[in-house]
Design a protein around this motif. Structure first.
Motif: not given
Length: 61
Positions: A2-5, A11, A15, A34, A53, A56-57
């Protein structure tokens, strides 16, 4: 992983970075970034990118 944003790594819609796309040498800095991004100090930075985010989700299949 997981790298978040972190925008400079490709990704999926959740993410996540495909760890099979990187060598061990390249994966270590991604992991470090991360962890830094997800640390409490990064919460303020996360608030800035949170709206991107969420968009995107929401667009995920």
């Amino acid at each position: 992983m997981y790298t978040g944003m972190l925008i400079h790594y490709p990704t999926d819609f959740k993410g996540l970075v495909n760890i099979h796309s990187y060598s061990g040498e390249k994966l270590y800095p991604i992991k470090e970034e991360s962890v830094s991004f997800l640390s409490p100090q990064a919460e303020q930075a996360a608030a800035i990118v949170n709206s991107a985010y969420e968009e995107k989700w929401a667009a995920a299949p």
